[in-house]
Motif scaffolding. Sequence first.
Motif, PDB file in Angstrom:
ATOM      1  N   TYR A  63       0.847  -1.200   0.000  1.00  0.00           N
ATOM      2  CA  TYR A  63       0.000   0.000   0.000  1.00  0.00           C
ATOM      3  C   TYR A  63       0.878   1.242   0.000  1.00  0.00           C
ATOM      4  N   LEU A  64       0.257   2.363  -0.349  1.00  0.00           N
ATOM      5  CA  LEU A  64       0.873   3.678  -0.170  1.00  0.00           C
ATOM      6  C   LEU A  64      -0.099   4.543   0.624  1.00  0.00           C
ATOM      7  N   VAL A  65       0.435   5.359   1.508  1.00  0.00           N
ATOM      8  CA  VAL A  65      -0.380   6.314   2.256  1.00  0.00           C
ATOM      9  C   VAL A  65       0.145   7.698   1.931  1.00  0.00           C
ATOM     10  N   GLU A  66      -0.753   8.619   1.624  1.00  0.00           N
ATOM     11  CA  GLU A  66      -0.306   9.985   1.378  1.00  0.00           C
ATOM     12  C   GLU A  66      -0.196  10.703   2.715  1.00  0.00           C
ATOM     13  N   HIS A  67       0.948  11.301   2.955  1.00  0.00           N
ATOM     14  CA  HIS A  67       1.197  11.953   4.241  1.00  0.00           C
ATOM     15  C   HIS A  67       1.975  13.234   3.987  1.00  0.00           C
ATOM     16  N   GLU A  68       1.330  14.362   4.224  1.00  0.00           N
ATOM     17  CA  GLU A  68       1.958  15.683   4.039  1.00  0.00           C
ATOM     18  C   GLU A  68       2.621  15.793   2.661  1.00  0.00           C
ATOM     19  N   GLY A  69       1.895  15.369   1.637  1.00  0.00           N
ATOM     20  CA  GLY A  69       2.377  15.518   0.266  1.00  0.00           C
ATOM     21  C   GLY A  69       3.388  14.476  -0.172  1.00  0.00           C
ATOM     22  N   ARG A  70       3.666  13.521   0.692  1.00  0.00           N
ATOM     23  CA  ARG A  70       4.610  12.450   0.325  1.00  0.00           C
ATOM     24  C   ARG A  70       3.899  11.107   0.399  1.00  0.00           C
ATOM     25  N   PHE A  71       4.465  10.134  -0.298  1.00  0.00           N
ATOM     26  CA  PHE A  71       3.884   8.797  -0.255  1.00  0.00           C
ATOM     27  C   PHE A  71       4.708   7.904   0.663  1.00  0.00           C
ATOM     28  N   ILE A  72       4.013   7.271   1.587  1.00  0.00           N
ATOM     29  CA  ILE A  72       4.649   6.392   2.568  1.00  0.00           C
ATOM     30  C   ILE A  72       4.309   4.946   2.191  1.00  0.00           C
ATOM     31  N   PRO A  73       5.326   4.118   1.922  1.00  0.00           N
ATOM     32  CA  PRO A  73       5.020   2.720   1.605  1.00  0.00           C
ATOM     33  C   PRO A  73       4.635   1.904   2.848  1.00  0.00           C
ATOM     34  N   VAL A  74       3.729   0.977   2.637  1.00  0.00           N
ATOM     35  CA  VAL A  74       3.294   0.088   3.715  1.00  0.00           C
ATOM     36  C   VAL A  74       3.501  -1.348   3.256  1.00  0.00           C
TER      37      VAL A  74
END
Length: 172
Positions: A63-74
């Motif tokens: 998954y990817l989570v959008e966080h403060e304009g960045r993508f965080i991989p999960v």
Amino acid sequence: MTSFYIGLVVLLAALLLFFISRRQRSAAGLPGGRVVYSDTRAWGKVEKPFFDHELGLAGRPDYLVEHEGRFIPVEVKTGRTPSAPYDSHIFQLAAYCYLVHKNTGKRPTHGIIHYPNRNFAVDYTPELESSLLDMLAGMRIDERRPEVFRSHEDPSRCRSCGFRDVCEQKLA
Ligand code: SF4
């Protein structure tokens, strides 16, 4: 070309697991992980793999989570929840952070490893990136060696290993 990359992903994933224990001592500086709450409703499925032509690396986080304009991989893991993330899982997550950075132009601050009972946030530090690049370089050198010796005494690892059918050093 696509099949080449898919093959490369599988190969790198297998090699990553195979060689990981050999690198664990040098990975002593890994950042570990901190337990976090993460709202799974914000997790978006990743449809296509990311590529990095320079390293010949490809992969797709769960998954990817959008966080403060960045993508965080999960990365989602099944099985027993450890008290701290395994080094192999940290390196896999670091590879996804690297690929996300290369493909989106924005460096993830961290990634998330999701075990059944706990989520860990792992900071994507310059040191972790450097350890990842060192390990990938070491794997490429090892790939060219005529003989590589088993790095463990754990039959259960052999039972679930993708090289088991051709490995002369298997324990099970
Ligand atoms: S079968 Fe066992 S010894 Fe052989 S590569 Fe796999 S994990 Fe290593």
